[in-house]
Design an enzyme around this catalytic site. Structure first.
Site, PDB file in Angstrom:
ATOM      1  CB  THR A   1     -24.209 -28.202  13.327  1.00 22.39           C
ATOM      2  OG1 THR A   1     -24.876 -28.977  12.353  1.00 22.39           O
ATOM      3  CG2 THR A   1     -25.163 -27.213  13.942  1.00 22.39           C
TER       4      THR A   1
ATOM      5  CE  LYS B   1     -28.204 -26.897   5.140  1.00 15.68           C
ATOM      6  NZ  LYS B   1     -28.939 -28.142   4.773  1.00 15.68           N
TER       7      LYS B   1
ATOM      8  CG  ASP C   1     -25.514 -18.244  -7.249  1.00  8.88           C
ATOM      9  OD1 ASP C   1     -24.845 -17.301  -7.713  1.00  8.88           O
ATOM     10  OD2 ASP C   1     -25.611 -19.348  -7.815  1.00  8.88           O
TER      11      ASP C   1
ATOM     12  CG  ASP D   1     -32.375 -28.327   4.379  1.00  3.68           C
ATOM     13  OD1 ASP D   1     -31.737 -27.273   4.286  1.00  3.68           O
ATOM     14  OD2 ASP D   1     -31.962 -29.318   5.023  1.00  3.68           O
TER      15      ASP D   1
ATOM     16  CE  LYS E   1     -33.995 -31.395   6.959  1.00  2.00           C
ATOM     17  NZ  LYS E   1     -33.001 -31.633   5.916  1.00  2.00           N
TER      18      LYS E   1
ATOM     19  NE  ARG F   1     -29.537 -39.888  11.001  1.00  2.00           N
ATOM     20  CZ  ARG F   1     -28.274 -39.504  11.133  1.00  2.00           C
ATOM     21  NH1 ARG F   1     -27.303 -40.338  10.790  1.00  2.00           N
ATOM     22  NH2 ARG F   1     -27.992 -38.301  11.589  1.00  2.00           N
TER      23      ARG F   1
END
Ligand code: C5P
Length: 249
Positions: free
Chosen positions: A137, A82, A85, A80, A53, A229
């Site tokens: 989230t 997002k 518009d 990614d 990603k 991570r």
């Protein structure tokens, strides 16, 4: 269980039965700033990981160079960024993304049905698939009520937006592990579910609050897991990736 469409750029990674192998269901988040840092991870992970990603951080830093780097290594790509518009602008950027040979990209479902339909239409002849982000989230139920004036509860709103994305012709959603089963029930087997917030029991939770173990997220019906991570910050990223894959298996 859905598989991604095979791409035209030799990324034929589906297992013979058409179902991705466990290691192909892990998408590693390359959340770094520089090409050297990205190359360190790609070199370390080698053939253990086939899907990456690229988010705002790395794309803003390197642009299309990082897409080329991954394609040269025969890796699949989730871009990614997002998009959110007006429909014409989002359709145009989705066309550009698909011309780059990216496997997955995403838009905010809050951009509405017209925007999502335009995005779906823009890629309908291509191999790129478009996911919807429902409610970030990082938002709490209080935020969405008091700041955004969204009157449905958080979970209902997520499901309503996932349903709108499916009705608009998008290919799936990015959602929290807790929402997997409800989204699957609401949107059906053919809808891709990609989930971050995944943590093996042996990894630090970092700033993720609503976590789930990788094997549990797959068991609940996720198609792909985004993991950063626990793998990228490990002393031995390849060993960490293999440990996650073994858990999923
Ligand atoms: O390092 P970690 O595993 O927490 O990384 C998760 C990745 O998934 C990050 O790139 C993060 O931006 C992304 N993400 C997330 N939660 C979402 C959507 C995306 O953690 N709801």
């Amino acid at each position: 269980m859905r598989t991604l469409k095979p791409t035209t750029n030799n990324h034929q990674l589906a297992a013979p039965a058409g179902r991705p192998l466990p290691k192909e269901r892990i998408i590693v988040a390359l959340d770094v700033d520089t090409l050297d840092q990205a190359r360190y991870l790609l070199d370390s992970l080698g053939d253990s990981i086939s899907f990456y990603k690229i988010g705002l951080q790395l794309y803003t830093s390197l642009g299309q160079a990082i897409i080329k780097e991954l394609q040269d290594r025969n890796k699949r790509i989730f871009l990614d960024l997002k998009f959110h518009d007006i429909p014409n602008t989002v359709a145009s950027v989705c066309r550009v993304v698909s011309s780059l040979g990216v496997d997955l990209c995403n838009v905010h479902a809050l951009g509405g049905a017209a925007m999502m339909c335009a995005a779906a239409d823009a890629v309908k002849e291509c191999d790129t698939q478009v996911l919807a982000v429902t409610i970030l989230t990082s938002h709490t139920p209080e935020d969405i009520k008091d700041e955004l004036h969204i009157t449905l509860g958080l979970e209902q709103e997520v499901l309503a937006l996932a349903g709108l994305a499916a009705d608009s012709g998008l290919h799936g959603v990015v959602c929290s592990p807790r929402e997997i089963e409800a989204v699957r029930t609401c949107c059906g087997e053919a809808f891709l579910i990609v989930t971050p917030g995944v943590r093996p029991a042996w990894a630090a939770t970092n700033d993720q609050k609503r976590i789930m173990a990788p094997s549990e997220a797959i068991r609940r019906g996720a198609d792909y897991l985004v993991i950063g991570r626990p793998i990228t910050a490990a002393a031995d990223p390849r060993a960490a990736a293999i440990r996650v894959i073994e858990e999923v298996e």
